[in-house]
Design a protein around this motif. Structure first.
Motif, PDB file in Angstrom:
ATOM      1  N   ILE B   3       0.271  -1.140  -0.076  1.00 30.75           N
ATOM      2  CA  ILE B   3      -0.238  -0.303  -0.124  1.00 30.75           C
ATOM      3  C   ILE B   3       1.098   0.953   0.267  1.00 30.75           C
ATOM      4  O   ILE B   3       1.530   1.427   0.711  1.00 30.75           O
ATOM      5  CB  ILE B   3      -1.173   0.169   1.424  1.00 30.75           C
ATOM      6  CG1 ILE B   3      -1.762  -1.343   0.855  1.00 30.75           C
ATOM      7  CG2 ILE B   3      -1.747   1.057   1.424  1.00 30.75           C
ATOM      8  CD1 ILE B   3      -3.075  -1.365   2.480  1.00 30.75           C
ATOM      9  N   ILE B   4       1.042   2.274  -0.822  1.00 33.19           N
ATOM     10  CA  ILE B   4       0.638   3.130  -0.908  1.00 33.19           C
ATOM     11  C   ILE B   4       0.034   4.883  -0.659  1.00 33.19           C
ATOM     12  O   ILE B   4      -1.078   4.399  -1.365  1.00 33.19           O
ATOM     13  CB  ILE B   4       2.485   3.753  -2.535  1.00 33.19           C
ATOM     14  CG1 ILE B   4       3.446   2.938  -2.395  1.00 33.19           C
ATOM     15  CG2 ILE B   4       2.503   5.441  -2.171  1.00 33.19           C
ATOM     16  CD1 ILE B   4       3.788   2.864  -3.720  1.00 33.19           C
ATOM     17  N   THR B   5      -0.002   4.922   0.306  1.00 30.59           N
ATOM     18  CA  THR B   5      -0.482   6.483   0.341  1.00 30.59           C
ATOM     19  C   THR B   5      -0.132   8.049   0.278  1.00 30.59           C
ATOM     20  O   THR B   5       0.799   7.478   0.212  1.00 30.59           O
ATOM     21  CB  THR B   5      -1.175   6.472   2.640  1.00 30.59           C
ATOM     22  OG1 THR B   5      -0.182   7.295   1.991  1.00 30.59           O
ATOM     23  CG2 THR B   5      -0.847   5.171   2.368  1.00 30.59           C
ATOM     24  N   LEU B   6      -0.768   9.096  -0.276  1.00 35.67           N
ATOM     25  CA  LEU B   6      -0.295   9.985  -0.714  1.00 35.67           C
ATOM     26  C   LEU B   6      -1.512  11.079   0.115  1.00 35.67           C
ATOM     27  O   LEU B   6      -2.702  11.051  -0.148  1.00 35.67           O
ATOM     28  CB  LEU B   6      -1.186  10.593  -2.376  1.00 35.67           C
ATOM     29  CG  LEU B   6      -0.711   8.734  -3.490  1.00 35.67           C
ATOM     30  CD1 LEU B   6      -1.275   9.181  -4.385  1.00 35.67           C
ATOM     31  CD2 LEU B   6       0.835   9.486  -3.628  1.00 35.67           C
ATOM     32  N   THR B   7      -0.415  11.828   1.060  1.00 34.77           N
ATOM     33  CA  THR B   7      -1.098  13.263   1.534  1.00 34.77           C
ATOM     34  C   THR B   7      -0.002  14.629   0.637  1.00 34.77           C
ATOM     35  O   THR B   7       0.764  14.361   0.971  1.00 34.77           O
ATOM     36  CB  THR B   7      -0.251  13.062   2.948  1.00 34.77           C
ATOM     37  OG1 THR B   7      -0.785  11.767   3.610  1.00 34.77           O
ATOM     38  CG2 THR B   7      -0.918  14.119   4.108  1.00 34.77           C
ATOM     39  N   SER B   8      -1.035  15.244   0.329  1.00 34.89           N
ATOM     40  CA  SER B   8      -0.591  16.564  -0.590  1.00 34.89           C
ATOM     41  C   SER B   8      -1.252  18.325  -0.233  1.00 34.89           C
ATOM     42  O   SER B   8      -2.672  18.187   0.375  1.00 34.89           O
ATOM     43  CB  SER B   8      -0.226  16.314  -1.787  1.00 34.89           C
ATOM     44  OG  SER B   8      -1.602  16.304  -2.547  1.00 34.89           O
ATOM     45  N   ASP B   9      -1.093  19.303  -0.823  1.00 33.84           N
ATOM     46  CA  ASP B   9      -1.804  19.753  -0.409  1.00 33.84           C
ATOM     47  C   ASP B   9      -1.938  19.815  -2.176  1.00 33.84           C
ATOM     48  O   ASP B   9      -2.642  21.713  -2.306  1.00 33.84           O
ATOM     49  CB  ASP B   9      -1.091  21.675  -0.458  1.00 33.84           C
ATOM     50  CG  ASP B   9       0.556  21.438  -1.119  1.00 33.84           C
ATOM     51  OD1 ASP B   9       0.808  20.685  -2.203  1.00 33.84           O
ATOM     52  OD2 ASP B   9       1.224  22.641  -0.495  1.00 33.84           O
ATOM     53  N   TRP B  10      -2.078  19.037  -3.246  1.00 37.29           N
ATOM     54  CA  TRP B  10      -2.400  19.429  -5.153  1.00 37.29           C
ATOM     55  C   TRP B  10      -3.474  19.565  -4.960  1.00 37.29           C
ATOM     56  O   TRP B  10      -3.982  20.236  -6.067  1.00 37.29           O
ATOM     57  CB  TRP B  10      -1.960  18.576  -5.277  1.00 37.29           C
ATOM     58  CG  TRP B  10      -0.457  17.636  -4.736  1.00 37.29           C
ATOM     59  CD1 TRP B  10       0.753  18.365  -4.488  1.00 37.29           C
ATOM     60  CD2 TRP B  10      -0.161  16.635  -5.071  1.00 37.29           C
ATOM     61  NE1 TRP B  10       1.483  17.728  -4.736  1.00 37.29           N
ATOM     62  CE2 TRP B  10       1.339  16.090  -4.811  1.00 37.29           C
ATOM     63  CE3 TRP B  10      -0.558  15.034  -5.123  1.00 37.29           C
ATOM     64  CZ2 TRP B  10       2.089  15.004  -4.827  1.00 37.29           C
ATOM     65  CZ3 TRP B  10      -0.135  14.265  -5.382  1.00 37.29           C
ATOM     66  CH2 TRP B  10       1.485  13.863  -4.500  1.00 37.29           C
ATOM     67  N   GLY B  11      -4.638  19.587  -3.936  1.00 40.40           N
ATOM     68  CA  GLY B  11      -6.203  19.414  -4.194  1.00 40.40           C
ATOM     69  C   GLY B  11      -6.812  18.689  -5.236  1.00 40.40           C
ATOM     70  O   GLY B  11      -5.600  17.713  -5.157  1.00 40.40           O
ATOM     71  N   ASP B  12      -7.437  18.715  -6.327  1.00 37.25           N
ATOM     72  CA  ASP B  12      -8.065  17.498  -6.548  1.00 37.25           C
ATOM     73  C   ASP B  12      -8.385  17.994  -7.659  1.00 37.25           C
ATOM     74  O   ASP B  12      -9.746  17.434  -8.806  1.00 37.25           O
ATOM     75  CB  ASP B  12      -9.402  16.523  -6.287  1.00 37.25           C
ATOM     76  CG  ASP B  12     -10.675  17.378  -5.688  1.00 37.25           C
ATOM     77  OD1 ASP B  12     -10.609  19.205  -5.900  1.00 37.25           O
ATOM     78  OD2 ASP B  12     -10.951  17.101  -4.891  1.00 37.25           O
ATOM     79  N   LYS B  13      -8.472  19.012  -8.196  1.00 32.69           N
ATOM     80  CA  LYS B  13      -8.189  19.604  -9.771  1.00 32.69           C
ATOM     81  C   LYS B  13      -7.565  19.703 -10.673  1.00 32.69           C
ATOM     82  O   LYS B  13      -8.056  20.054 -12.239  1.00 32.69           O
ATOM     83  CB  LYS B  13      -9.056  21.474  -9.928  1.00 32.69           C
ATOM     84  CG  LYS B  13     -10.215  21.361  -8.980  1.00 32.69           C
ATOM     85  CD  LYS B  13     -10.346  23.165  -8.675  1.00 32.69           C
ATOM     86  CE  LYS B  13     -11.373  23.053  -7.605  1.00 32.69           C
ATOM     87  NZ  LYS B  13     -11.681  24.394  -6.813  1.00 32.69           N
ATOM     88  N   ASP B  14      -5.889  19.153 -10.348  1.00 35.98           N
ATOM     89  CA  ASP B  14      -5.230  19.206 -11.438  1.00 35.98           C
ATOM     90  C   ASP B  14      -4.663  17.876 -12.429  1.00 35.98           C
ATOM     91  O   ASP B  14      -5.067  17.111 -11.436  1.00 35.98           O
ATOM     92  CB  ASP B  14      -3.887  20.311 -11.095  1.00 35.98           C
ATOM     93  CG  ASP B  14      -3.582  21.414 -11.956  1.00 35.98           C
ATOM     94  OD1 ASP B  14      -3.659  20.919 -12.793  1.00 35.98           O
ATOM     95  OD2 ASP B  14      -3.473  22.548 -11.347  1.00 35.98           O
ATOM     96  N   TYR B  15      -4.165  17.842 -12.784  1.00 40.89           N
ATOM     97  CA  TYR B  15      -3.028  16.721 -13.141  1.00 40.89           C
ATOM     98  C   TYR B  15      -1.695  16.323 -12.088  1.00 40.89           C
ATOM     99  O   TYR B  15      -1.977  14.656 -12.494  1.00 40.89           O
ATOM    100  CB  TYR B  15      -2.743  16.868 -14.456  1.00 40.89           C
ATOM    101  CG  TYR B  15      -1.240  17.666 -14.026  1.00 40.89           C
ATOM    102  CD1 TYR B  15       0.409  17.295 -14.352  1.00 40.89           C
ATOM    103  CD2 TYR B  15      -1.643  19.051 -14.511  1.00 40.89           C
ATOM    104  CE1 TYR B  15       0.843  17.539 -14.746  1.00 40.89           C
ATOM    105  CE2 TYR B  15      -0.308  19.702 -14.759  1.00 40.89           C
ATOM    106  CZ  TYR B  15       0.797  19.440 -14.991  1.00 40.89           C
ATOM    107  OH  TYR B  15       2.066  20.009 -14.745  1.00 40.89           O
TER     108      TYR B  15
END
Lengths: 260, 260, 260
Positions: B3-15
């Motif tokens: 399992i790889i998890t992702l935590t980010s500030d990328w939002g969910d609108k971009d690529y």
């Protein structure tokens, strides 16, 4: 591979959702978790029922749905699992099952009786619902999860009122395109109208026919059609019907049918 | 399956998010990617640490967590992998590890030394973190990813101040329900209070007991309980505590305990 | 395991997304569904093309991309599948393919000819695109899905205008960090500038060099660099360039190059 879906009002900024997913994968690695939505308005059980009601028939038999809205139980509203149309629904029996199944009685109803590992009672979705879902996903018997009961708490959903020449329904949902979804079913409307002419009225808007597709009318024009879930939908081709008409959930939609 | 998890500030609108996922699946098809959240406020490392700190203990051993917040490295703040409580954490050593592990020293710390394929230095999560995660997910050794170092950069998290009759903590988080999460742990509060009476004060609100569940108080009433992560939480049954009290992250929460 | 991605303007509050996923899993359990984004502005085909164009090259060969934006077909804009750079793209031929492939001709183009099971024409993504994707994911031939056609509908994307000493481009995207992405490629800029000095102008902002990383300039300072997709990007280290400069998509970005 078993499918577990999640419907909640947790939003997508906090750790709740990830905690539930992590907890499920820790207990049973070989499962597929699908998000229905986590953007239900806080405590809006009726909205959760609307979204899940329209989503679940697309899923395969045996899918397990966790409803993480209003998940705090009480003596009158216990944690419950319903088996309905070959799928499982885990939630709190606060009326959501009744709305979800539109008054039909599920084939099996179990009052959940599994021990919570933590002392905290604030996170039932992780500590009880996920555990029950994992049990089912692993092939465990439904009956082992608690005692059978015969019905779920009832909550009346609004049905349209009609006589032979008139239907009075309400708006039940505004979708992401600002399309207006009513509680008037295709079956009811077509059954009454037959070959007569009719007029659909919503605030100032009037429409005289049912189209097959948004593009059947010019851009910027109101169009009536049946939504993917066979409810009367009022939209605007390439536009946003709800704000332009100034309507919201609960507002009236009238169908006047030519007298015979 | 790793399992790889992702935590980010990328939002969910971009690529960005899809690019990282695609890149991982291209390198190793047989992996499970789980989103923690992508709605961290831009550059808010402390918020990322808070969310991941509460999510990761639910995940199975061996889970690999990518922290895509503030991922630009510098000489003082290099890309780093920490192995802590049998899970892997990949990010930039800007203090986030220290907040995440609450000052505990991870079992292993590696300064990441893998070549980036692209010339661009603006997308480390895809071009370095994902590559390291794929190496670990494929069973590769942690030590092959760089050189061992002995500690991570420290960043002090606020701890409550207390004497024997009083605790002064702060609000560390407002959740999606507008519940107020403080930095006062169950352990600290119960250890001091024992059987004495006490009063919790937050702005104008006062509460005199700890409940087990939101529903233990009438609708619209303030309730104190321990959150799923065992921190003192102030909520309002069926209501929104934070805006009603007018409080936000950083505001004080006081517990006054009856003198012995 | 085949990968199917979804790009749409459905948002994340409704049942549409879950209905498509459920429907795919019901038809073919052994598939991986990846969300690109569901936050495309309603009907904004160009935005969908921008996001997917930058995401898809990261995915493995054979990935199947469903584009659920403007999915209503017409005689001139039929449902179409394109095979391009070893990946599949399913959508409506309204110009989105042309923007996505930047005018390059896909290796194969098929006008979709599969029967819809439902009578409703309002949900093509579930009722036609998903069905086509499932056919491909299961190893079915592309040619069985309809008749071959030779080209897709063209839609011109804005290219920068330039002479030997000046480039005039536009802003094509503002990302989640409020970074400004232009349509000026690394190739064009480096090819013209060579070793000359230059000045990038965007509203009141001026920048005289290209950096490797945001952190190469002091906090709060404008920085120009090439984005992960090799386009000229204007950002502010630890800040938000777009609102501070007061610019949005479509605004001009000029590069003035020292005359030879």
């Amino acid at each position: 591979m078993a499918i577990i879906t999640l419907t909640s009002d947790w939003g997508d900024k906090d750790y709740y959702l990830a905690a539930v997913k992590g907890s499920i994968y820790r207990q049973i690695p070989d499962v597929l978790i699908v998000d229905i939505t986590h953007k239900i308005q806080s405590f809006e059980m009726a909205q959760a029922a609307y979204v899940l009601k329209n989503a679940f028939p697309n899923f395969p038999d045996g899918t397990i749905h966790i409803i993480g809205v209003n998940s705090e139980e009480s003596i009158d509203e216990p944690h419950t699992i319903a088996y309905f149309q070959k799928q499982y629904f885990i939630g709190t029996d606060n009326g959501v099952f009744s709305l979800l199944f539109e008054g039909e009685i599920p084939e099996k109803i179990i009052e959940l009786d599994i021990t919570q590992e933590t002392e905290s009672f604030t996170f039932s979705s992780r500590d009880r619902f996920a555990k029950a879902a994992v049990h089912l996903a692993g092939g465990g018997d439904l009956e082992e999860l608690g005692r059978i009961k015969s019905e779920v708490n009832k909550r009346i959903s609004l049905k349209p009122i009609h006589d032979k020449d008139r239907i009075r329904g309400v708006i039940v949902h505004i979708d992401n395109y600002q399309n207006i979804i009513t509680n008037i079913s295709k079956e009811l409307l077509e059954g009454l109208v037959k070959k007569r002419s009719f007029q659909i009225q919503v605030r100032g808007g009037e429409i005289n026919k049912i189209s097959d597709a948004y593009g059947d009318v010019p851009s910027g024009t109101l169009v009536a059609l049946f939504s993917a879930n066979d409810l009367l939908e009022i939209a605007m081709n390439q536009g946003t019907a709800a704000p332009l008409l100034g309507v919201g959930v609960g507002d009236a939609v009238i169908v006047e049918i030519e007298e015979e």
